[in-house]
Design a protein around this motif. Structure first.
Motif, mmCIF file in Angstrom:
data_model
loop_
_atom_site.group_PDB
_atom_site.id
_atom_site.type_symbol
_atom_site.label_atom_id
_atom_site.label_comp_id
_atom_site.label_asym_id
_atom_site.label_seq_id
_atom_site.Cartn_x
_atom_site.Cartn_y
_atom_site.Cartn_z
ATOM 1 N N ALA A 129 -1.875 4.850 3.345
ATOM 2 C CA ALA A 129 -1.497 3.437 3.359
ATOM 3 C C ALA A 129 -1.895 2.799 4.684
ATOM 4 C CB ALA A 129 0.004 3.286 3.131
ATOM 5 N N ALA A 167 0.830 -1.202 0.000
ATOM 6 C CA ALA A 167 0.000 0.000 0.000
ATOM 7 C C ALA A 167 0.866 1.252 0.000
ATOM 8 C CB ALA A 167 -0.927 -0.008 1.210
ATOM 9 N N THR A 168 1.963 1.217 0.763
ATOM 10 C CA THR A 168 2.865 2.363 0.808
ATOM 11 C C THR A 168 3.424 2.666 -0.578
ATOM 12 O OG1 THR A 168 3.507 1.763 3.040
ATOM 13 C CG2 THR A 168 4.944 3.287 1.893
ATOM 14 N N HIS A 213 1.015 4.212 -2.902
ATOM 15 C CA HIS A 213 0.712 5.610 -2.681
ATOM 16 C C HIS A 213 1.948 6.500 -2.797
ATOM 17 C CE1 HIS A 213 -3.448 5.130 -1.514
ATOM 18 N NE2 HIS A 213 -3.093 4.050 -0.864
ATOM 19 N N SER A 269 3.029 7.292 4.823
ATOM 20 C CA SER A 269 1.779 7.494 4.116
ATOM 21 C C SER A 269 0.590 7.159 5.009
ATOM 22 C CB SER A 269 1.773 6.625 2.863
ATOM 23 O OG SER A 269 0.473 6.407 2.430
ATOM 24 N N THR A 307 -4.595 -0.187 5.087
ATOM 25 C CA THR A 307 -4.240 -1.454 5.723
ATOM 26 C C THR A 307 -5.184 -1.762 6.880
ATOM 27 O OG1 THR A 307 -1.959 -0.942 5.186
ATOM 28 C CG2 THR A 307 -2.322 -2.748 6.713
#
Ligand SMILES: Nc1ncnc2c1ncn2[C@@H]1O[C@H](COP(=O)(O)OP(=O)(O)OP(=O)(O)O)[C@@H](O)[C@H]1O
Ligand SMILES: [Mg+2]
Lengths: 651, 261
Positions: free
Chosen positions: A151, A36-37, A40, A148, A155
C-alpha cells in the motif's frame, strides 16, 4: 545565498499560502493510502469476495482520478496566488530556469513532506476505516490491520506521478506567462459585458430547457432505447448545467442589475456584482462541481438506500425464515436437509420456532385489462403462477388480509416500483380447469408470499381456494399425481431472532428446491451492500471534501482579491456587519447553487433508478442528501469565517 | 476676516496625539495638534513625507483613532463614539477622496457613486436626482455605465470625488487627490473641488504635496514631525501670489520642494 536558503526563506514567509495546498496534498495522500491499505488487507479481500474485489479496484482508479484532479486544481489556485511572487523573482534578475528550479525544489520538499505525513496519518486512521467497513458488512470478529508495504509503495508511486504533473504545471506557469501577466494574475476578473441580448436569451433559455428535458426523459426512458436514453439524459443535463452557469445565471443577474439602474445597494454590490465579475471564469468549475455533486449524491443515496433496505428487500423475496417440503429424507440427495432432520436439529438445540403448512396450487390463465410497462414485457398469458390460500398465509404469520369471494390479492415482488403505475382492478381468467373462472384482482400486495418465488402469486380466500382445488383435482389431469396439482410446503419462523444465525447454520445454507433460507441470503446481501456503501461513502467523502475545498479555496482567493474593496467600503462608513450580510448572500449563491442543482439532478437520477428497488427509498435518500448538505454548509460557514477575518482586518 | 468669526466650527481637534508601536518602541507620529476648521473652508495640509499628514487625516476622518485628544465634528465628540456609530457617522456626514481612487472594480461608475447612500434613508428618486447633479458638475455623465478599468485616471478621480459628495457630507477629506493625475486633469479636478466648496458650501480638507494644488485652498496648514509648523491664509490674494507664498514656506520646511516644480 544558495537555492536552498532561498527556498526555505520563501516557504517560511509564505506559510499562509502553503498550508492550503499542503493540506490538500496530505488529505489526498491519506485517503488514497487508506484505500490502498484496505484493498490489500487480507481480511477485507477474504470477506468481500472476488466480484467485490473488482468494485474495489474500480473505486481505486476513480479515487486516483479525483485525487489527481484535486491536487492539480489546488496547485493551480496556489500558483495563481503566488504568481506575483514568481514575477518578482524574475524582476530582481533570477533567470526563468533558476526560478523553475527553485519552485521545483520547493514542490518536491512540500510534496514529500505531505506524502510522509499523509501516509503517517493514513496508518493511524486506516484501522478506523477498517472497523467501519467490517461493521457495515456485518462482521463482528476481531480485526487487525497489518502494515502493508505494498500500500505504501502504491501510494508513493501514484503521488510521484501526481507530483510530476504539478511540477509540469509550475513549469508552464513560469515559462508561458509574461511578467505583466504574472503581476496581474491574482487581480484578474472580468468586466461583465452586456450580453448580446437575443443570443444570450436563447442560450439562457436553452440551458434550462435542456435540463428540464433531461429530467423529463429520465422519467420516461423505459423503452427499447434505454441505454441511448441514459446517454441522452446525461448529455442533456450536463450541457444544460454548463449553459446554466455560463449563460443563464449571468443573463438573469444582468437583467436584475440593469433593472436597478445603478441603484444597486450594498448587498447586491457585494453579491451580484462580485459574482458577475467572475462568472465566466467560474462557469467551468461550477459545472464540474455541480455534476460531481449530482453523481456523488446519486451514488451515495443509491448505495445507502440499498444498504438501508437490505433487510426489507430480502424479506420481500423471503417472507419466511425457512421453507421446506415434506419429503422423506431417503429421497433427498445427500447435501440436502429434510424437514424432519431440520426440525430435530432445531429441537435438539432448544431453538423455538413456528411451523405452518402452505398449499401452492399451480395455475395458468390469461390477463385482461392490464397495463404492464414495456420493460416487464407485454403480458397476456399467466403462467408459472401459484394460487394460494390467504388463511394459510395468515396462520403462517403473514398478515396480508383476506380477499373477498372471487377476488385476488396479487403478489409479485419483481414488479417493484412499477406497481404504483398499474391499473386496478383487472381480471385474470384462470384456465387450469373447466369451466374457466374469472377472478378480479383488487389489490397489489407487497413482496412475495412464499420464499424464492419466480412468478405471480394469486392470493384468494379459503373458500375459493378449496373450490378451485377440487375443480382442478376433478379435471382429469392425465397421469399427474396429486402433488403436482398442489404443492405442500412448510414455512418455519424462528421465534427469537437472535437464534436465527444459528438456525441458518444448521440449515447449512443448503439448497432445497425452494432455495436458500432468509438469513443466509440476507447476510450475503448485507455484505455486498455494506461494501458498496463503504466504497460509495468513501468516494463520496472524497468528492465532497474535494469539491467543498475547491469552492472554499476559490472563496479564500476572492476574499483576498477583494480586500481593498472591503477596506474602501469600511472607510466609506459601512460596518462589518453590513458587509458580511452581502458576503453571506454571495456564499449562499456560491455554495448553495451547485448544491441545489446537484440535489435536483440526483433526485431525478434516483427516481429514475428507483425501479431497482423493491421498497420505498425516500428515507435513506433524504438522510444521505441531508448529510451531504450539512457538510457543504460547514464549508460555507468556514468560508464566511474567512471573509469575516478579512473584513475585520481590512481597516 | 470678520466674516469668518461668525461662521460655525465644523471640526475642532484638541491636543491630538497618535503613537504607533508597542511599549519600548513607541513612535509618536502626531504630537499634540490643535486645529479648527470652519464651515465652508477649503483647508490644505502640506509637509514633508512622513510628517504625519495621512495619519492626521485618517484620525480626523474617524478611520483611525487618536491615542490622546479630542475631536469634535459638528459638535459630536467622535473620539468617544463606538465603532458602529462611527461607521454611521462617516457614512452620513463625511466624504472621502482617496489618492488611489479606491473605486470598486466590480461596479459601474454610477453604482460606485450611489454606493454611500445605498443603505441610508435617501429615496431612490432623490438619489437619482443627486447623481444627475453631481455627475453633471464633475463631467462624468457620459461614463455612468462604464467600469472603472475603462476610465482614465482623471475620470476615476472625479468618480471618486462624486462618490464623496453624493451623501451631501458636512466635510470632505481628500488624501493627495491629484497625486496620480497629469497637470491638466489635476487642475480640472481642483477647479471642481473649488466650485463645490464655493457653491455648495462643502468643507474640504485636502492633503497634498503639490503647491499648485494647495493654492486652491483658503488656508494651508504645514505639518512637520507631527506638529503644526505654520499656517497660511489666502485671504484676498490671487492664486498666483498664494502659490508663491506656499513655495516659500515649503522651501524652509524642505523635503518636498522638488515636487512642486
Ligand atoms: N500603521 C502604522 N504603523 C506604524 N507606523 C506608522 C503607521 N502608519 C504610519 N506610520 C508612521 O507614521 C509616520 C507618518 O506617516 P504618514 O503616513 O502620516 O506620513 P505622511 O505625512 O502622509 O507621508 P507621505 O507624504 O509620504 O504620505 C511615518 O513615519 C510612518 O512610518
Ligand atoms: Mg501620506
Amino acid at each position: 545565498m544558495t537555492l536552498f536558503d532561498l527556498v526555505f526563506r520563501s516557504m517560511r514567509k509564505n506559510i499562509k499560502h502553503y498550508y492550503l495546498y499542503f493540506f490538500a496534498l496530505i488529505f489526498s495522500v491519506t485517503l488514497y493510502f487508506v484505500f490502498a491499505t484496505l484493498q490489500h488487507d487480507e481480511s477485507v479481500v477474504e470477506r468481500s469476495g472476488g466480484s467485490m474485489g473488482a468494485a474495489f479496484s474500480a473505486a481505486g482508479i476513480l479515487l486516483l482520478i479525483i485525487a489527481g484532479i484535486f491536487v492539480v486544481y489546488a496547485n493551480a489556485i496556489f500558483l495563481k496566488r503566488r504568481s506575483r511572487e514568481i514575477g518578482l523573482y524574475q524582476l530582481i534578475g533570477l533567470s526563468k530556469s533558476k526560478v523553475v528550479r527553485m519552485f521545483m525544489l520547493e514542490n518536491i520538499l512540500l510534496s514529500s513532506g505531505a506524502l510522509f505525513i499523509g501516509i503517517g496519518v493514513g496508518i493511524l486512521v486506516s484501522r478506523l476505516f477498517l472497523l467501519l467497513l467490517m461493521k457495515l458488512i456485518g462482521f463482528d470478529g476481531y480485526i487487525t490491520v497489518t502494515f502493508s508495504t505494498s500500500a505504501v509503495l502504491q501510494t508513493v508511486l501514484v503521488f510521484m506521478v501526481i507530483i510530476a504533473f504539478t511540477s509540469i504545471q509550475m513549469l508552464f506557469t513560469v515559462y508561458r506567462n509574461t511578467l505583466l501577466h504574472l503581476f496581474n494574475a491574482d487581480q484578474k476578473g472580468e468586466i461583465p459585458k452586456k450580453p448580446k441580448s437575443i443570443l444570450s436569451a436563447i442560450l439562457a433559455g436553452l440551458g434550462i430547457l435542456l435540463i428540464v428535458f433531461g429530467y423529463w426523459l429520465s422519467g420516461n426512458m423505459m423503452n427499447d432505447l434505454l441505454f441511448f436514453n441514459m446517454l441522452l439524459v446525461l448529455a442533456s443535463t450536463i450541457l444544460g448545467t454548463y449553459l446554466l452557469f455560463r449563460v443563464t445565471i449571468g443573463w438573469v443577474l444582468y437583467q436584475v442589475r440593469t433593472r436597478k439602474q445603478g441603484h444597486l445597494g450594498l448587498n447586491n454590490s457585494l453579491s451580484i456584482a462580485s459574482l458577475m465579475h467572475r462568472m465566466k471564469g467560474n462557469a467551468n468549475s461550477l459545472t464540474i462541481i455541480t455534476v460531481l455533486s449530482a453523481m456523488t449524491l446519486t451514488m451515495l443515496s443509491g448505495s445507502y438506500s440499498l444498504y438501508y433496505a437490505t433487510e426489507q428487500e430480502t424479506r420481500y423475496s423471503f417472507p419466511f425464515d425457512f421453507m421446506l417440503d415434506e419429503i422423506r429424507s431417503e429421497e433427498l440427495p445427500e447435501d440436502m436437509i429434510s424437514l424432519a432432520q431440520f426440525e430435530d436439529a432445531l429441537k435438539a438445540e432448544g431453538i423455538a420456532y413456528t411451523k405452518s403448512k402452505l398449499e401452492l396450487l399451480g395455475v395458468e390463465g390469461e390477463y385482461k385489462n392490464t397495463n404492464f410497462p414495456a420493460i416487464i414485457g407485454p403480458r397476456d398469458v399467466l403462467w408459472n403462477s401459484y394460487m394460494i390460500n390467504a388463511e394459510q398465509l395468515e396462520e403462517a404469520g403473514l398478515d396480508i388480509g383476506i380477499p373477498e369471494a372471487d377476488t385476488i390479492i396479487y403478489h409479485e415482488a419483481q414488479l417493484g416500483v412499477f406497481v404504483k403505475d398499474l391499473n386496478l382492478p383487472f381480471q385474470i381468467n384462470v384456465t387450469s380447469s373447466e369451466p374457466h373462472r374469472t377472478f378480479e384482482v383488487v389489490k397489489y400486495g407487497e413482496g412475495d408470499v412464499y420464499n424464492f418465488s419466480t412468478g405471480p402469486q394469486l392470493v384468494v380466500n379459503a373458500t375459493d381456494f378449496e373450490r378451485y382445488k377440487k375443480e382442478m383435482a376433478k379435471e382429469n389431469f392425465l397421469e399427474l399425481s396429486p402433488e403436482w396439482v398442489v404443492r405442500t410446503v412448510y414455512a418455519l419462523n424462528i421465534t427469537d431472532p437472535k437464534q436465527l444465525p444459528r438456525a441458518s447454520e444448521i440449515y447449512g445454507g443448503k439448497e432445497s428446491i425452494y432455495g436458500e433460507d432468509f438469513y443466509s441470503i440476507y447476510e450475503n446481501a448485507l455484505r455486498e451492500s455494506g461494501l458498496l456503501i463503504f466504497i460509495a461513502g468513501f468516494l463520496g467523502l472524497v468528492f465532497l471534501i474535494s469539491t467543498g475545498s475547491i469552492l472554499y479555496f476559490k472563496q479564500m482567493t476572492e476574499a483576498e482579491q477583494e480586500k481593498q474593496s472591503y477596506k474602501t467600503l469600511r472607510q466609506l462608513g459601512f460596518s462589518e456587519k453590513e458587509l458580511l450580510r452581502g458576503i453571506v448572500r454571495k456564499q449562499i449563491f456560491v455554495f448553495g447553487l451547485p448544491l441545489a442543482i446537484g440535489l435536483l439532478h440526483s433526485i431525478f437520477a434516483i427516481k429514475a433508478a428507483s425501479f431497482l428497488f423493491l421498497s420505498d427509498i425516500t428515507v435513506p435518500t433524504v438522510i444521505a442528501m441531508s448529510a451531504y448538505g450539512i457538510i457543504y454548509l460547514i464549508f460555507a460557514v468556514l468560508s464566511v469565517g474567512y471573509y469575516r477575518k478579512i473584513v475585520s482586518e481590512a481597516l | 476676516m470678520n466674516e469668518k468669526n461668525i461662521k460655525k466650527t465644523v471640526l475642532h481637534a484638541q491636543n491630538l496625539t497618535k503613537s504607533y508601536g508597542t511599549r519600548g518602541n513607541v513612535q509618536d507620529v502626531l504630537k499634540g495638534i490643535d486645529l479648527h476648521v470652519d464651515e465652508g473652508e477649503f483647508v490644505g495640509i502640506m509637509g514633508p513625507s512622513g510628517a504625519g499628514k495621512t495619519t492626521l487625516l485618517n484620525v480626523l476622518a474617524t478611520i483611525d483613532r487618536p491615542t490622546l485628544g479630542k475631536i469634535l465634528i459638528d459638535g459630536d465628540d467622535i473620539s468617544r463614539m463606538k465603532d458602529a456609530r462611527l461607521s454611521t457617522f462617516r457614512r452620513d456626514k463625511l466624504g472621502f477622496i482617496f489618492q488611489d481612487y479606491n473605486l470598486l472594480d466590480t461596479l459601474t461608475v454610477k453604482e460606485n457613486i450611489l454606493l454611500p447612500i445605498s443603505l441610508g434613508k435617501v429615496k431612490k428618486l432623490e438619489a437619482e436626482k443627486r447623481f444627475i447633479d453631481i455627475a453633471d458638475i464633475l463631467g462624468i455623465t457620459d461614463h455612468a455605465n462604464k467600469y472603472p478599468h475603462e476610465l482614465s485616471g482623471g475620470q476615476k478621480q472625479r468618480t471618486s470625488a462624486a462618490r464623496a459628495l453624493i451623501n451631501e457630507p458636512s466635510m470632505v477629506f481628500a488624501d493627495e487627490p491629484t497625486g496620480a493625475l497629469d497637470s491638466k486633469s489635476a487642475a480640472a479636478l481642483l477647479k471642481t473641488m473649488e466650485d463645490v466648496n464655493k457653491e455648495r458650501g462643502v468643507t474640504i480638507m485636502m492633503v497634498t504635496h503639490d503647491a499648485i494644488a494647495s493654492s486652491y485652498c483658503n488656508r494651508v496648514v504645514f505639518l512637520k514631525d507631527g506638529m503644526i509648523y505654520s499656517e497660511l491664509y489666502r485671504g484676498d490674494k490671487t492664486r498666483q501670489a498664494f502659490f508663491q507664498e506656499i513655495l516659500k514656506v515649503q522651501g524652509v520646511l524642505g523635503g518636498d520642494s522638488v515636487d512642486s516644480i
